[in-house]
Design a protein around this motif. Structure first.
Motif, PDB file in Angstrom:
ATOM      1  N   ASP A   1       0.857  -1.188   0.000  1.00 12.97           N
ATOM      2  CA  ASP A   1       0.000   0.000   0.000  1.00 12.97           C
ATOM      3  C   ASP A   1       0.886   1.228   0.000  1.00 12.97           C
ATOM      4  OD1 ASP A   1      -1.733   2.071   0.393  1.00 12.97           O
ATOM      5  OD2 ASP A   1      -2.747   1.218   2.137  1.00 12.97           O
ATOM      6  N   PRO A   2       1.049   1.850  -1.173  1.00 11.71           N
ATOM      7  CA  PRO A   2       1.911   3.032  -1.254  1.00 11.71           C
ATOM      8  C   PRO A   2       1.240   4.304  -0.751  1.00 11.71           C
ATOM      9  CG  PRO A   2       0.999   2.556  -3.391  1.00 11.71           C
ATOM     10  CD  PRO A   2       0.509   1.456  -2.480  1.00 11.71           C
TER      11      PRO A   2
ATOM     12  N   ARG B   1      -4.324  -4.798  -3.833  1.00 13.20           N
ATOM     13  CA  ARG B   1      -3.070  -4.432  -3.184  1.00 13.20           C
ATOM     14  C   ARG B   1      -2.121  -5.624  -3.065  1.00 13.20           C
ATOM     15  NH1 ARG B   1      -5.064  -0.150   1.517  1.00 13.20           N
ATOM     16  NH2 ARG B   1      -6.820   0.703   0.309  1.00 13.20           N
ATOM     17  N   GLN B   2      -2.587  -6.803  -3.437  1.00  8.13           N
ATOM     18  CA  GLN B   2      -1.803  -8.014  -3.222  1.00  8.13           C
ATOM     19  C   GLN B   2      -1.019  -8.397  -4.473  1.00  8.13           C
ATOM     20  OE1 GLN B   2      -5.144  -7.886  -3.299  1.00  8.13           O
ATOM     21  NE2 GLN B   2      -5.801  -9.265  -4.940  1.00  8.13           N
ATOM     22  N   ILE B   3       0.190  -8.922  -4.242  1.00  8.64           N
ATOM     23  CA  ILE B   3       1.049  -9.441  -5.308  1.00  8.64           C
ATOM     24  C   ILE B   3       1.193 -10.936  -5.067  1.00  8.64           C
ATOM     25  CG2 ILE B   3       3.283  -9.276  -6.456  1.00  8.64           C
ATOM     26  CD1 ILE B   3       3.592  -6.499  -5.123  1.00  8.64           C
ATOM     27  N   PRO B   4       0.439 -11.792  -5.760  1.00  6.82           N
ATOM     28  CA  PRO B   4       0.516 -13.239  -5.504  1.00  6.82           C
ATOM     29  C   PRO B   4       1.865 -13.797  -5.920  1.00  6.82           C
ATOM     30  CG  PRO B   4      -0.865 -12.779  -7.406  1.00  6.82           C
ATOM     31  CD  PRO B   4      -0.527 -11.451  -6.811  1.00  6.82           C
TER      32      PRO B   4
ATOM     33  N   ARG C   1       1.898   8.703   0.960  1.00  8.03           N
ATOM     34  CA  ARG C   1       2.682   8.267   2.112  1.00  8.03           C
ATOM     35  C   ARG C   1       2.664   6.750   2.180  1.00  8.03           C
ATOM     36  NH1 ARG C   1       1.830  10.493   8.302  1.00  8.03           N
ATOM     37  NH2 ARG C   1       3.716   9.546   9.202  1.00  8.03           N
ATOM     38  N   LEU C   2       3.825   6.145   2.163  1.00  2.00           N
ATOM     39  CA  LEU C   2       3.958   4.686   2.156  1.00  2.00           C
ATOM     40  C   LEU C   2       3.359   4.101   3.431  1.00  2.00           C
ATOM     41  CD1 LEU C   2       5.166   2.179   0.749  1.00  2.00           C
ATOM     42  CD2 LEU C   2       7.281   2.628   2.032  1.00  2.00           C
ATOM     43  N   ARG C   3       2.426   3.172   3.280  1.00  2.00           N
ATOM     44  CA  ARG C   3       1.695   2.651   4.426  1.00  2.00           C
ATOM     45  C   ARG C   3       2.011   1.205   4.773  1.00  2.00           C
ATOM     46  NH1 ARG C   3      -4.399   4.966   3.138  1.00  2.00           N
ATOM     47  NH2 ARG C   3      -3.995   7.139   3.763  1.00  2.00           N
TER      48      ARG C   3
END
Length: 1006
Positions: free
Chosen positions: A91-92, A123-126, A171-173
């Motif tokens: 989550d950027p 938001r997921q990268i499998p 803001r990087l979360r």
């Protein structure tokens, strides 16, 4: 009871939002994050992977508007996740805004393999991992600003990288490796789907009560401190209500995965190319776990970008197409504005769109897909049929502000009588998410209940791209056969249309244009963009005509590749948020630059061909005419050494200036207004009694929403006439030779007009130059005409359409502003008047009582607007345009002069006159295009049409040594059932045309 229901609903909502959705990922391992901000425009992966990365912490600010930051994520897979499904959650700094309108990402492996696109709902990268494995993932992240704000259509500087500022916007979360908890995911959607369905059912419905009871039982079984351990038990409480089948009569929704990606809008074309990659990367990743997905994409231009930018991903998409997961469809190069683009350009949209699908996917697309275009021309059905397509979809008509289209499935009949099976999805969105509200709305509002049982549901995040998500597919799986819900089934557009057509072949007929009762201002906004399109369309006609003429005589090589490239650039810029003028400043600035380059290149092509045709410099002054009718003895589509006559000089009568060419006498008063325009042939005054012509009118322009798009009818309630009498207006009138010059100066407007009678024709030209600095105003040019009529005729694709000049019904009144191409005509039996233009599209026509009885008709052209969103500088600056009053004109005269005004004569010194390569002997039949066949066979292709709305017989002759002539479709393939006919050079080829019929023929040599 009410309080009890509310308590249950609140409990469900809080459990979903705060507990279940976060529980879909557990056992998180933080990633080590490094970042590199690209110093300029985006760079390819190969360059980014070599860049100097610096460590960043969670919470770090990044991303000035329109910049790109690459994040590098490093993590080691824990030993205790063996056999688990793992994915990186990144989550950027996503906001709650819709995907496609904020930051976005594209994830890669270190070897450059694209994994997936990222947005707020994905938001997921499998990943496929093993314990102890070190993972490195690169994410290209675009810091696109949120231009469309939730607090209104306010002026923004964010549409221009030069004014958007340099402060970071995001803001990087989060960045961690997590285990995907499939059971929690399933429970989440079990509850969510049933909760949404419950809210769509009547309050006293037994089914609603059953669902509520089951949901309470499930929540009671769920331990919020041990969701992973108790989710299966909670699911068991819902099994029976989820297994209850839909009623036999339930509506059927064909769910088509989709991502309506605007080829430019609140982002530039450059960013659209990346949006396409991100969206299709997400589709490819989703297809690995959801083979039931059917994803349809409608704009070949975007697939061409993917092929150029990401060839490996393009091949993955081609493989998915072979499996039936990816579905190329739509049939047009982009989704264009279907009212403003010219007729031949619309034909080429179909040609280039269908040909791309045939070449790269082996698919003959049969549907035309324009869900978001701002109305559709009545000339379009015939073009669809002549491209060998047979189905049409649009959705935008659900935006109508006054009247609701009475059908969702119907036959759409064009101006020539062609009918196309058409569907408007009753969900009233092309970005559906398969929610209970959408499904319920589609079922309740479907207009064809009792006669048809199905509709189409385009689902997936769109406009800014994104596409389907696994959450949407989870909802689709649960509503496939669920009591109280419509049945949702995965489908392709073709499968839906075939089934709908089969069950409802006698659907009702809607005749004429699909007029959108909204976005009327889009016919006028961003004049320079519209002028660039109009000029390039006509230059392409000239380039093809003269290059074909020269190539057929072996004087030069036909520039196939160049013309193909130029056409595709023009077609791209006809996209329905570029040509209508509804994009950010960046888009329109780029469009103006592109049009300037296209114009220069096309002019050079034309001049090169003319030089070849004239045989080099010589003693003859040759005048080339690319218009389809003769002018002053100059052959249509040819050239001759003829001197064009000029009108006499202007004379002064008291305070008035008078122009007279023997056909028309026009009088200009000291305020710069036309006090009289007399048709000397008919001995008739054309202006309404006591009225002034060429009256410029300035209105406030404050639409309730969608500034660049809308023109609301209350704008007419106030305004001022620029008649030389205002205290802040200065006006001068003088004459020079055969021209009257008028200069008007106001605090935020300076306007110069040159009035001149065209030679040998009853046409008064008004050349206008404007320095326009107004804000939220619209400028009109009014011509009150002494004509009694109840309708006007406006040029559209390959013909014209009639619109009411009265307001008898709400349908009539809603057409208070409408679009035309080169002309609009009003007339009474035996007499008519036309207004011709070189770049204006918006018009309005009203009727007024006439002194002494009857009515007069006022035609107004919309010249300029000044909206503040999304481009707060829209239209400000200097403009030049031309419009003309043509008196004593029938429809044929309007057609002829419309071409003449937009295809000015070209003069060359040469050695010999140039005979037309083709000639048609009936002036009602227009030669629209002359070119060499796209297959490079050397055959000559001619497209013609009947222009006046009646039947016509014409003979086509050619100076080409033709042996056969064959009727073809738009793609230059032999028409069904037709055979080549022997071409007789002495008698030519005879063709009989229905009203407004288009005919394409192919002339071959031995």
């Amino acid at each position: 009871m009410h309080d009890r229901r509310r308590t249950v609903e609140d409990r469900i909502h809080r459990t979903l939002v705060e507990r279940l959705r976060p529980a879909e990922h557990r056992r998180r391992t933080p990633c080590r994050v490094s970042a590199w901000q690209v110093p300029g425009e985006p760079v390819p992966f190969a360059e980014a992977v070599r860049a100097p990365y610096a460590h960043v912490d969670l919470g770090a600010h990044w991303g000035p508007p329109w910049t790109t930051t690459w994040f590098r994520l490093d993590v080691t897979v824990p030993d205790d996740v063996a056999g688990e499904d793992t994915e990186i959650v990144f989550d950027p700094g996503f906001t709650d805004a819709q995907p496609g309108f904020q930051c976005e990402g594209l994830a890669h492996l270190p070897d450059g393999t694209i994994l997936t696109g990222l947005h707020p709902r994905r938001r997921q990268i499998p990943l496929h991992t093993t314990p102890g494995q070190h993972l490195r993932v690169y994410v290209e992240t675009a810091a696109n600003p949120t231009v469309l704000r939730s607090d209104g259509f306010l002026p923004t500087l964010d549409g221009d990288p030069h004014t958007a500022g340099h402060a970071p916007r995001y803001r990087l979360r989060r960045a961690d490796l997590a285990v995907f908890d499939a059971t929690a995911h399933r429970l989440n959607h079990d509850i969510d789907v049933l909760d949404q369905l419950m809210h769509e059912l009547p309050v006293d419905s037994p089914r609603r009560g059953q669902i509520r009871h089951a949901l309470e039982a499930a929540l009671d079984r769920l331990d919020l401190h041990d969701i992973h351990g108790t989710a299966a038990d909670a699911r068991a409480e819902l099994a029976d209500v989820l297994a209850a089948p839909a009623q036999h009569s339930a509506h059927r929704l064909h769910a088509v995965g989709h991502a309506h990606i605007d080829s430019a809008w609140l982002w530039p074309v450059r960013e659209t190319r990346r949006k396409v990659t991100r969206t299709l990367a997400g589709v490819a990743a989703l297809a690995e776990t959801h083979p039931q997905l059917r994803f349809a994409m409608s704009q070949p231009q975007q697939l061409e970008w993917l092929r150029e930018d990401q060839p490996r991903l393009f091949e993955r998409i081609r493989a998915l197409a072979a499996e039936g997961v990816f579905v190329p469809m739509g049939g047009m190069w982009v989704e264009p504005d279907a009212m403003l683009a010219g007729g031949e350009a619309m034909a080429r949209q179909l040609v280039h769109g269908k040909r791309f699908h045939l070449e790269h996917f082996g698919v003959e697309t049969e549907e035309v897909w324009l869900p978001d275009s701002f109305g559709c021309s009545a000339g379009l059905p015939q073009l669809i049929a002549q491209a060998r397509s047979r189905w049409f979809l649009t959705q935008k008509l659900s935006w109508n502000r006054t009247n609701r289209l009475p059908h969702h499935t119907f036959w759409w009949e064009g101006i020539d009588g062609t009918r196309i099976f058409t569907h408007c999805p009753p969900a009233d969105t092309y970005n559906a998410e398969i929610t209970g509200r959408e499904l319920g709305h589609a079922q309740r509002t479907f207009a064809e209940h009792g006669r048809a049982t199905r509709s189409l549901l385009p689902y997936g995040h769109g406009d800014g791209g994104g596409g389907p998500t696994r959450d949407m597919l989870a909802r689709a799986a649960r509503t496939a056969d669920l009591e109280g819900s419509p049945r949702v089934e995965h489908s392709t557009p073709a499968e839906f249309f075939a089934a709908a057509h089969a069950e409802y072949p006698d659907a009702p007929v809607w005749a004429g244009e699909l007029y959108l009762e909204a976005h009327r201002g889009a016919a006028t906004t961003q004049l320079k963009t519209k002028q660039g399109n109009r000029r390039c369309e006509h230059l392409l006609r000239e380039a093809e005509l003269w290059c074909a003429t020269a190539a057929a005589r072996d004087l030069l090589d036909y520039p196939y590749g160049t013309l193909d490239r130029l056409w595709k650039s023009v077609l791209l810029h006809q996209f329905h948020d570029i040509l209508p003028g509804t994009s950010i400043v960046w888009v329109h600035r780029d469009a103006e630059i592109t049009y300037a380059h296209l114009t220069a290149e096309l002019d050079a092509l034309v001049e090169h061909a003319l030089a070849a045709l004239t045989g080099g410099p010589g003693p003859l002054r040759l005048v080339f005419n690319a218009a389809p009718h003769d002018r002053a003895g100059i052959p249509a589509l040819g050239a001759a050494p003829i001197r064009v006559s000029r009108p006499d000089a202007v004379r002064r009568e008291g305070h008035d200036l008078v122009l007279d060419n023997g056909l028309v006498r026009a009088t200009v008063d000291r305020h710069g207004l036309l006090s009289s325009v007399r048709d000397l042939v008919a001995d008739r005054e054309t202006l309404a009694p006591g009225a002034s012509g060429n009256l410029l009118q300035l209105h406030p322009d404050h639409p309730n929403a969608w500034d660049a798009w809308d023109l609301d009818d209350f704008y007419r309630n106030t305004g001022r006439d620029l008649d030389g009498t205002g205290g802040d207006e200065h006006c001068t009138v003088d004459a020079d030779g055969d021209t009257v010059h008028i200069v008007r100066t106001l605090p935020r407007l300076r306007l110069t007009q040159r009035l001149r009678l065209a030679p040998d024709t009853p046409r008064l030209d008004v050349d206008t130059t404007i320095d326009w600095q107004e804000d939220e105003k619209i400028l009109k040019a009014a011509f009150p005409l002494d004509v009694h009529t109840d309708r006007s005729a406006s040029e559209t694709h390959f013909g014209h359409v009639h619109r009411p000049a009265h307001t008898n019904t709400s349908w009539d009144a809603a057409k208070f502003e409408s679009a035309a191409h080169r002309w609009i005509h009003v007339g009474e039996p035996g007499y008519g008047i036309a207004l011709i233009n070189d770049s204006t599209h918006g018009h309005d026509v009203t009727r007024h009582p006439r002194a002494g009885g009857g009515t007069t008709t006022t035609v107004r052209l919309s010249l300029l607007r000044a909206p503040r969103f999304p481009d707060p500088t829209a239209d400000r600056g200097e403009h030049s345009l031309r419009y003309s009053l043509l008196v004593g004109a029938d429809i044929g005269d309007a057609v002829r002069e419309g071409y003449r005004l937009n295809l000015p004569l070209r003069v060359h010194d040469g050695q010999t006159r140039v005979e037309p390569i083709v000639h048609v002997d009936n002036p009602a039949v227009i030669v629209e295009a002359v070119k060499l066949a796209d297959d490079r066979s050397g055959d000559l292709v001619v497209r013609l049409y009947e222009s006046r709305g009646g039947r016509a017989r014409a003979t086509l002759t050619t100076t080409l040594d033709a042996s056969t002539v064959t009727r073809t479709d738009l793609l230059e393939r032999t028409w069904d059932g037709e055979r080549p006919q022997t071409f007789d050079p002495d008698t030519g080829f005879s063709v009989d045309l229905r009203p407004f019929e288009i005919r394409t023929v192919r002339l071959a040599t031995t």
